[in-house]
Design a protein around this motif. Structure first.
Motif, PDB file in Angstrom:
ATOM      1  N   PRO A   1       4.018   4.080 -10.094  1.00 45.97           N
ATOM      2  CA  PRO A   1       3.674   2.742  -9.597  1.00 45.97           C
ATOM      3  C   PRO A   1       3.996   2.585  -8.110  1.00 45.97           C
ATOM      4  O   PRO A   1       4.844   3.285  -7.557  1.00 45.97           O
ATOM      5  CB  PRO A   1       4.549   1.816 -10.448  1.00 45.97           C
ATOM      6  CG  PRO A   1       5.697   2.671 -10.905  1.00 45.97           C
ATOM      7  CD  PRO A   1       5.129   4.041 -11.074  1.00 45.97           C
ATOM      8  N   ASP A   2       3.285   1.660  -7.494  1.00 45.25           N
ATOM      9  CA  ASP A   2       3.518   1.292  -6.090  1.00 45.25           C
ATOM     10  C   ASP A   2       3.452   2.503  -5.167  1.00 45.25           C
ATOM     11  O   ASP A   2       4.257   2.651  -4.254  1.00 45.25           O
ATOM     12  CB  ASP A   2       4.866   0.579  -5.934  1.00 45.25           C
ATOM     13  CG  ASP A   2       4.950  -0.676  -6.786  1.00 45.25           C
ATOM     14  OD1 ASP A   2       3.957  -1.422  -6.828  1.00 45.25           O
ATOM     15  OD2 ASP A   2       5.995  -0.902  -7.416  1.00 45.25           O
ATOM     16  N   SER A   3       2.469   3.374  -5.412  1.00 50.70           N
ATOM     17  CA  SER A   3       2.337   4.609  -4.636  1.00 50.70           C
ATOM     18  C   SER A   3       1.022   4.726  -3.897  1.00 50.70           C
ATOM     19  O   SER A   3       0.807   5.718  -3.198  1.00 50.70           O
ATOM     20  CB  SER A   3       2.487   5.825  -5.571  1.00 50.70           C
ATOM     21  OG  SER A   3       3.758   5.853  -6.178  1.00 50.70           O
ATOM     22  N   TYR A   4       0.136   3.742  -4.023  1.00 53.13           N
ATOM     23  CA  TYR A   4      -1.198   3.845  -3.428  1.00 53.13           C
ATOM     24  C   TYR A   4      -1.622   2.493  -2.869  1.00 53.13           C
ATOM     25  O   TYR A   4      -1.512   1.461  -3.544  1.00 53.13           O
ATOM     26  CB  TYR A   4      -2.211   4.301  -4.474  1.00 53.13           C
ATOM     27  CG  TYR A   4      -3.644   4.347  -3.981  1.00 53.13           C
ATOM     28  CD1 TYR A   4      -4.149   5.480  -3.362  1.00 53.13           C
ATOM     29  CD2 TYR A   4      -4.492   3.251  -4.155  1.00 53.13           C
ATOM     30  CE1 TYR A   4      -5.464   5.526  -2.914  1.00 53.13           C
ATOM     31  CE2 TYR A   4      -5.812   3.295  -3.718  1.00 53.13           C
ATOM     32  CZ  TYR A   4      -6.286   4.433  -3.099  1.00 53.13           C
ATOM     33  OH  TYR A   4      -7.598   4.479  -2.663  1.00 53.13           O
ATOM     34  N   TYR A   5      -2.120   2.533  -1.625  1.00 55.73           N
ATOM     35  CA  TYR A   5      -2.565   1.303  -0.967  1.00 55.73           C
ATOM     36  C   TYR A   5      -3.803   1.607  -0.128  1.00 55.73           C
ATOM     37  O   TYR A   5      -3.870   2.624   0.563  1.00 55.73           O
ATOM     38  CB  TYR A   5      -1.473   0.748  -0.043  1.00 55.73           C
ATOM     39  CG  TYR A   5      -0.204   0.359  -0.758  1.00 55.73           C
ATOM     40  CD1 TYR A   5       0.048  -0.974  -1.108  1.00 55.73           C
ATOM     41  CD2 TYR A   5       0.747   1.318  -1.097  1.00 55.73           C
ATOM     42  CE1 TYR A   5       1.217  -1.332  -1.763  1.00 55.73           C
ATOM     43  CE2 TYR A   5       1.909   0.970  -1.763  1.00 55.73           C
ATOM     44  CZ  TYR A   5       2.147  -0.352  -2.091  1.00 55.73           C
ATOM     45  OH  TYR A   5       3.297  -0.703  -2.751  1.00 55.73           O
ATOM     46  N   THR A   6      -4.771   0.702  -0.186  1.00 54.46           N
ATOM     47  CA  THR A   6      -5.927   0.795   0.691  1.00 54.46           C
ATOM     48  C   THR A   6      -6.519  -0.594   0.848  1.00 54.46           C
ATOM     49  O   THR A   6      -6.037  -1.569   0.244  1.00 54.46           O
ATOM     50  CB  THR A   6      -6.973   1.788   0.163  1.00 54.46           C
ATOM     51  OG1 THR A   6      -7.956   2.014   1.174  1.00 54.46           O
ATOM     52  CG2 THR A   6      -7.656   1.269  -1.094  1.00 54.46           C
ATOM     53  N   MET A   7      -7.555  -0.707   1.685  1.00 53.13           N
ATOM     54  CA  MET A   7      -8.182  -2.008   1.884  1.00 53.13           C
ATOM     55  C   MET A   7      -8.996  -2.373   0.644  1.00 53.13           C
ATOM     56  O   MET A   7      -9.560  -1.510  -0.014  1.00 53.13           O
ATOM     57  CB  MET A   7      -9.086  -1.980   3.120  1.00 53.13           C
ATOM     58  CG  MET A   7     -10.334  -1.128   3.013  1.00 53.13           C
ATOM     59  SD  MET A   7     -10.034   0.637   3.115  1.00 53.13           S
ATOM     60  CE  MET A   7     -11.689   1.269   3.314  1.00 53.13           C
ATOM     61  N   GLY A   8      -9.008  -3.654   0.286  1.00 54.32           N
ATOM     62  CA  GLY A   8      -9.883  -4.114  -0.770  1.00 54.32           C
ATOM     63  C   GLY A   8     -11.311  -4.171  -0.241  1.00 54.32           C
ATOM     64  O   GLY A   8     -11.557  -4.793   0.784  1.00 54.32           O
ATOM     65  N   SER A   9     -12.245  -3.516  -0.901  1.00 54.98           N
ATOM     66  CA  SER A   9     -13.627  -3.392  -0.452  1.00 54.98           C
ATOM     67  C   SER A   9     -13.690  -2.416   0.710  1.00 54.98           C
ATOM     68  O   SER A   9     -13.180  -1.304   0.599  1.00 54.98           O
ATOM     69  CB  SER A   9     -14.218  -4.760  -0.099  1.00 54.98           C
ATOM     70  OG  SER A   9     -15.619  -4.642   0.029  1.00 54.98           O
ATOM     71  N   GLY A  10     -14.270  -2.791   1.866  1.00 50.66           N
ATOM     72  CA  GLY A  10     -14.508  -1.779   2.892  1.00 50.66           C
ATOM     73  C   GLY A  10     -14.134  -2.188   4.300  1.00 50.66           C
ATOM     74  O   GLY A  10     -14.705  -1.666   5.253  1.00 50.66           O
TER      75      GLY A  10
END
Length: 373
Positions: free
Chosen positions: A228-237
């Motif tokens: 958990p709590d290991s991946y982050y990116t922008m929502g959509s593009g």
């Protein structure tokens, strides 16, 4: 006038309506072949364990919602499938055979290109649980319940009759040796991520903003998120979010004492949106490793142009940008590497040493299909 303590707290979680959650549970119990779609709300509600428990109780496959900004389910779990395609027709096709689609913590749905089709497979219905009244109101299909994801899954698990059949083993590939045989240069994105996966640590945070290479990243060991709590990116593009976000995450790791390394996969086009975040990270002594797959183009937009049958769109090539010099100008340690052994060595050293390191790696310029088959 004497000082007054105005500190106060507010609860932001919304529990599910008891009647509505019972109705949803009844639909799930009556379904012959349900499927689950998980989104970022689950991660934000700290519902990782509850999501696993629900999936195993229902014994249903789990998909990530399209363009999910967080990963809320272990991608090495036998019930995990993949990320849903971000287009109407292909998404519906991916869910064929299921009579009930249960979306928890995700919009219904995030779409990118227009590809015609039915919103759902023939005969299927949809239930959505979201903490956002806005997302509930704009869902294109199905019935919605506004609730905190974790609290809803806890209540659902109490009401659902367990299904005991055994899930099939996961088919998501994570091995790397065969990918690294007979390497030719420049590397493909798939080969680059296999090279990086050789030295990926047990605990880390992955931040990615390399849209044209997401399928290859997600199928590598580096891109297979298991904690958990290991991946982050922008929502959509929306480009430009991830570099500053990586700085914030590195701050959190430093202040909390967890000290997980923050690994950023940043396309050379995406790199241009917020490079000044590197200066902030350097000034505060943060630990971030940024790998830049450099194909000298906006590959995702070229893929979009192919889908729309409008090739050769001007303004999508990015020649002559010196990533190493830009990074050094902001105070980071920066390197150019085009051979597998050099990339591995630099990546391993960057993970083992504090500070900000940027590694520029040329990759091939193959334009992929926008919707991964």
């Amino acid at each position: 006038m004497e000082d007054i303590d105005v500190f106060r707290t507010t609860s932001t979680r919304t529990a599910p309506d008891p009647a509505r959650i019972a109705e949803f549970a009844a639909h799930i119990n009556q379904s012959k072949n349900p499927v689950l779609v998980y989104g970022g709300d689950i991660a934000r509600s700290d519902g990782w364990d509850e999501g696993i428990a629900l999936a195993e109780t229902v014994n249903a496959p789990v998909w990530n919602g399209p363009f999910s900004e967080r990963i809320s389910f272990p991608e090495n779990h036998p019930l995990f499938k993949d990320a849903l395609p971000a287009a109407i027709g292909p998404l519906s096709k991916a869910l064929q055979g299921h009579d009930l689609v249960v979306v928890i913590g995700a919009p219904v749905f995030r779409y990118y290109p227009w590809v015609a089709g039915d919103y759902l497979p023939t005969g299927a219905t949809l239930l959505q649980i979201t903490d956002s009244p806005y997302e509930a109101a704009k869902a294109v299909v199905g019935d919605s319940l506004v609730s905190d994801s974790k609290l809803a899954m806890i209540e659902l698990s109490k009401l659902i009759t367990p299904r005991n059949s055994q899930p099939q083993p996961t088919t998501k590939p994570t091995s790397t040796p065969e990918i690294l045989e007979d390497i030719k240069y420049p590397l493909t994105a798939k080969q680059l991520f296999a090279v990086l996966s050789v030295h990926v640590p047990e605990d880390y945070i992955l931040v990615q903003e390399s849209p044209s290479n997401i399928p290859e990243l997600s199928r590598s060991r580096l891109g297979t998120i298991c904690k958990p709590d290991s991946y982050y990116t922008m929502g959509s593009g929306g480009l430009g979010w991830d570099m500053p976000a990586a700085v914030g995450l590195a701050f959190a790791e430093k202040w909390s004492g967890r000290n997980r390394p923050v690994i950023v996969i940043m396309g050379d086009g995406s790199f241009q949106y917020s490079p000044q975040a590197i200066w902030t990270a350097v000034q505060h002594g943060l630990h971030i490793t940024i790998v830049v797959p450099k194909n000298e183009e906006y590959g995702i937009l070229k893929s979009f142009a192919l889908l729309e049958e409008t090739p050769n769109v001007p303004g999508l090539d990015l020649p002559g940008i010196d990533i190493v010099s830009l990074a050094k100008g902001y105070g980071a340690k920066a390197h150019f590497a085009d051979k597998a052994e050099d990339i591995q060595d630099l990546f391993k050293k960057a993970l083992g040493n504090n500070g900000v390191t940027v590694i520029e790696v040329p990759i091939d310029k193959h334009i992929h299909a926008l919707l991964d088959d």
